[in-house]
Design an enzyme around this catalytic site. Structure first.
Site, short mmCIF file in Angstrom:
data_model
loop_
_atom_site.label_atom_id
_atom_site.label_comp_id
_atom_site.label_asym_id
_atom_site.label_seq_id
_atom_site.Cartn_x
_atom_site.Cartn_y
_atom_site.Cartn_z
N ASP A 69 -19.57 -3.54 19.27
CA ASP A 69 -19.04 -3.13 20.57
C ASP A 69 -17.72 -2.39 20.43
O ASP A 69 -17.10 -2.02 21.41
CB ASP A 69 -18.91 -4.33 21.51
N CYS B 181 -22.86 38.10 9.66
CA CYS B 181 -21.69 38.26 10.55
C CYS B 181 -20.89 36.95 10.58
O CYS B 181 -19.66 36.95 10.52
CB CYS B 181 -22.12 38.59 11.97
N CYS C 277 0.85 -1.21 0.00
CA CYS C 277 0.00 0.00 0.00
C CYS C 277 0.88 1.25 0.00
O CYS C 277 0.62 2.21 -0.72
CB CYS C 277 -0.90 0.04 1.24
N ASP D 140 -23.48 -6.65 14.96
CA ASP D 140 -22.58 -7.72 15.40
C ASP D 140 -23.38 -8.55 16.41
O ASP D 140 -24.24 -8.00 17.10
CB ASP D 140 -21.35 -7.09 16.05
N CYS E 71 -26.00 38.24 13.20
CA CYS E 71 -26.81 37.51 12.22
C CYS E 71 -25.93 36.61 11.37
O CYS E 71 -24.71 36.57 11.54
CB CYS E 71 -27.58 38.48 11.33
#
Length: 815
Positions: A701, A86, A16, A502, A83
């Site tokens: 989990d 801004c 990779c 899972d 607002c």
């Protein structure tokens, strides 16, 4: 030449790394590209005039990886914004700096979340750029008190300004409009008898209102002259035009032209400023309520802790507690920080953090979560995490980051907010001039159009539509132990079509238990369990541990072994009290020529229910079966039913054998089972589902599920109360209750629906309001919009968006 370092995501091996190096070296202008695979860093030398950082990132992405620039993140408190315009001005000022990767302002919380390269730009430079744009940037403080105190003072000041303005505006309106409604005026200010006094009285009543609303003018004109006009600029231009025209009218009256007494515009200026001040006050109160969740969380931790120092109990500020300190907590007191019990037993109420209403029993060695409440016993525990490392601090950080993030749905509103005010000023000017020159209307008519267009336009509603809903939605989630980590996660969740669970630890408890003890020939079930547990004592096999635990729970005393022999792949053979005991599978029984009698059918039935049956033989005769299973969590079936009602497909992913997996799936009504999947292949299975065109959420989990959680469109980590900042998950569920999954999806749907309502209202209001103010109804014989009504409509528009977002506070979890 430039040298830059990137973090590369997605690499799994040296090949990779080579692929990334090859992809980047091919680029024209890159002279060197080196990957450190251990640190996952790419160091690259390149010519900036030939290749950009974006080109490098695109080349890495094309190779199938992700290049992330080394950056830091910081949240700054911005003062002076009024607002959406801004907010855009602050973002523009920050983004202009070299080294700033991303800058997002949340107008509702007045926070700027900034991602920057610390090697190129410092926080002090960012603060200076923001101050140059006309605002003030300060470091974010975790302590809420000072910040809240300041907001409360601002809210009180707005209320005082409104009352002051109203005290002068009510008589101003009476004098200006009363005689038209047949109300009597004293002779000395009667427009027919004393037109100059009539005009001067209105002037003197308008000046205090202008002074009370001075901030609209200072901020509005300053922003206008800096080239980034905002909502205050619209109000300042409109009311100034009305006031200046009033002064011109007084000069005409003074010169003898008393007809101008009917064309004074002071009441418009006064009423507009008063109504908009009221609107700002209501908005401030409503916005304060959107951040209540954070305030609640910040208020959970106690201010002090009692520690043991030199064998004495000493009370110290919570900030001074260090890792390793021994903390003493009495009944009814809050746990100051995270830690581990070293003495005593108690039950602890963790509901304020996890949403779990039942107190949790704590013994020596158990973990304590800071801010939970000690219910009964006196305990001592050792501090393991303090300050920003505690679970509470991480929850606060997660919620703040989520509230500071932007949902993709808000992008159009953000783009429009950037151009909104200049376009409104242009429309007001064009329509006023068109009515005056082309329509042949009077100056007063053109002025009415000009002021109405400026005042009715509401960029605030656009700016508040998304962040207020996200704030209330994520805050409400945190209240129920559902931590949504970003606005994007919130938006993607409502489009989920498939949820992958899972099995172990998610649908099931993850802790095998004895479920059935079946005996023959009148043998007691307790005796069979006692002998089996005695045989398995010391076993590290999960099934053996389950049998031992089952016997202990029954209060059975374990017997001493006289001999022990493990038979690989079959079971064990032991001698207890002179009796030979065999415990294991069918193969073990057949090898020892033991007849299974009629138990084989029972064994198959248990296996079909997802249980693991183990035969027990005493002195070479079959004695019974002990079945062990990973029991299904109480709410698993109900949660899956709720997901089905939402039209979501439910898939179970497990490494278990197909028979056991399908038995579990049948019990909880799973749509599809993917069994015998290795942990490293879980992410591939998720990818396959995505290739089918499904929007996939993965629930796990978070231990061996991390790659699958990261691959899914939404990763949901469940039961992660002590590991909140799980990087691979988009949503973290504090409890192990599967019902929190449909709760998270429903919360997402409710919040996105609320955002869509807000955006529809904000766009719809401006789309209808501005043309009406420009006089479109008047063309067709309708009325001309009064600027005072326009001001009331504008104030209502922004307040209504916040009030609609606050409806989310009524959201209830699925139970």
């Amino acid at each position: 030449m430039a040298t830059k370092t990137f973090t590369i995501e997605g690499m799994t091996c040296a090949a990779c790394a080579k692929a990334v190096e090859r992809a980047t070296r091919k680029l024209e202008g890159v002279t060197e590209a080196t990957i450190n695979f251990a640190t996952e860093k790419l160091t690259i030398d390149f010519e900036e005039d030939k290749v950009s950082v974006e080109d490098i990132q695109a080349a890495v992405a094309k190779a199938g990886y992700k290049a992330i620039t080394e950056s830091s993140s910081k949240t700054l408190k911005i003062e002076g914004m009024t607002c959406a315009a801004c907010a855009k001005a602050v973002e523009r000022a920050a983004r202009k700096l070299d080294g700033v990767i991303e800058a997002n302002v949340n107008l509702a919380t007045e926070r700027l979340t900034i991602n920057y390269e610390s090697s190129k730009v410092r926080i002090s430079d960012i603060k200076k750029a923001i101050e140059k744009a006309g605002y003030k940037a300060q470091d974010e403080e975790i302590v809420v008190d000072r910040d809240q105190e300041k907001k409360d003072q601002e809210t009180k000041l707005l209320w005082r300004k409104f009352i002051t303005s109203a005290l002068f505006t009510v008589p101003l309106l009476y004098i200006a409009m009363g005689h038209m409604l047949g109300l009597k005026l004293p002779a000395f200010i009667d427009p027919m008898l004393n037109p100059l006094n009539f005009a001067l009285a209105q002037l003197f009543l308008t000046i205090p209102v202008m002074i009370a609303g001075h901030r609209f003018f200072t901020v509005g004109f300053r922003s206008l002259f800096r080239g980034s006009p905002n909502m205050d600029s619209l109000i300042a231009i409109g009311t100034s035009a009305a006031f200046l025209y009033g002064l011109y009218a007084i000069s005409q009256i003074f010169g003898g032209n008393v007809s101008y007494a009917e064309q004074l515009y002071f009441e418009a200026a006064g009423v507009i400023l008063t109504l908009i001040t009221l609107g700002k006050y209501l908005e401030a109160v409503s916005k304060g309520r959107t951040s209540e969740a954070i305030k609640k969380l910040m208020g959970l931790a106690p201010k002090t802790a009692t520690i043991i120092r030199d064998n004495e109990e000493v009370e110290i500020p919570i900030e001074e507690v260090e890792v390793g300190d021994i903390i003493v907590v009495k009944p009814g007191e809050k746990m100051p920080v995270d830690g581990e019990v070293i003495e005593g037993t108690t039950s602890v109420d963790e509901s304020m953090l996890t949403g779990e209403s039942i107190p949790v029993e704590k013994y020596v060695g158990d973990q304590i979560i800071g801010a939970s409440i000690n219910k009964h016993g006196n305990i001592k525990y050792k501090a393991t995490k303090v300050g920003k490392d505690t679970v509470l601090a991480q929850i606060i950080n997660l919620v703040e980051e989520a509230q500071g993030s932007k949902a993709p749905i808000a992008k159009l509103a953000d783009v429009i907010s950037g151009y909104f005010v200049p376009v409104v000023i242009a429309l007001a000017s064009i329509s006023a001039l068109a009515w005056y020159f082309v329509g042949g209307q009077s100056t007063v008519f053109a002025l009415t159009i000009f002021i109405s267009v400026l005042v009715i336009a509401c960029p605030c509603a656009l700016g508040l539509a998304t962040p207020t809903a996200i704030m209330v939605g994520t805050g409400k989630g945190a209240e129920y132990g559902v931590l949504i980590k970003s606005g994007e996660a919130l938006e993607v969740s409502h489009r989920i079509t498939t949820i992958v669970f899972d099995k172990t630890g998610t649908i099931t408890e993850g802790k095998p238990k004895v479920t059935d003890v079946i005996t023959l020939n009148g043998l007691g079930s307790d005796l069979l369990l006692q002998l089996a547990a005695s045989a398995e004592k010391g076993s590290e096999h999960p099934l053996g541990e389950a049998i031992v635990k089952g016997a202990e729970e029954q209060g059975l005393e374990l017997k001493k072994l006289e001999s022990f022999k493990a038979i690989p792949g079959q079971g064990i053979e032991v001698v207890i009290d002179g009796r030979n005991i065999l415990l294991g599978n069918r193969k073990l029984m057949l090898e020892n020529k033991i007849s299974l009698e009629n138990l084989e059918e029972t064994s198959d039935k248990l296996a079909a229910e997802g249980k693991t049956p183990m035969y027990v033989a005493l002195d070479k005769k079959i004695a019974g079966i002990i079945a062990v299973a990973d029991t299904i969590k109480a709410n698993s079936r109900k949660a899956i039913e709720k997901l089905h009602q939402m039209g979501i497909e439910v898939i179970m992913l497990t490494g278990d054998n197909k028979r056991t997996a399908e038995a579990i799936a049948k019990q909880v009504n799973i749509d599809r089972t993917l069994a015998e999947v290795l942990p490293e292949d879980k992410a591939k299975e998720v990818k396959k589902l995505q290739a089918e065109g499904k929007k996939v959420a993965m629930v796990g989990d978070g231990i061996n599920d991390a790659p699958a959680l990261a691959q899914a469109d939404i990763g949901i980590a469940i039961g992660s109360g002590t590991d909140v900042a799980m990087e691979s998950a988009d949503i973290v569920l504090m409890r192990s209750d599967l019902l929190d999954v449909p709760t998270a999806i429903q919360l997402s749907k409710s919040t996105i629906r609320n955002i869509k309502q807000n955006l529809f209202w904000a766009f719809g209001y401006n789309t209808l309001g501005i043309p009406i103010a420009m006089g479109i109804l008047y063309i067709f014989g309708g009325p001309l919009l009064n600027p005072m009504i326009a001001a009331a409509a504008m104030s209502f528009s922004s307040v209504s968006v916040v009030l609609n977002a606050l409806r989310l506070k009524g959201f209830r979890p699925i139970r």
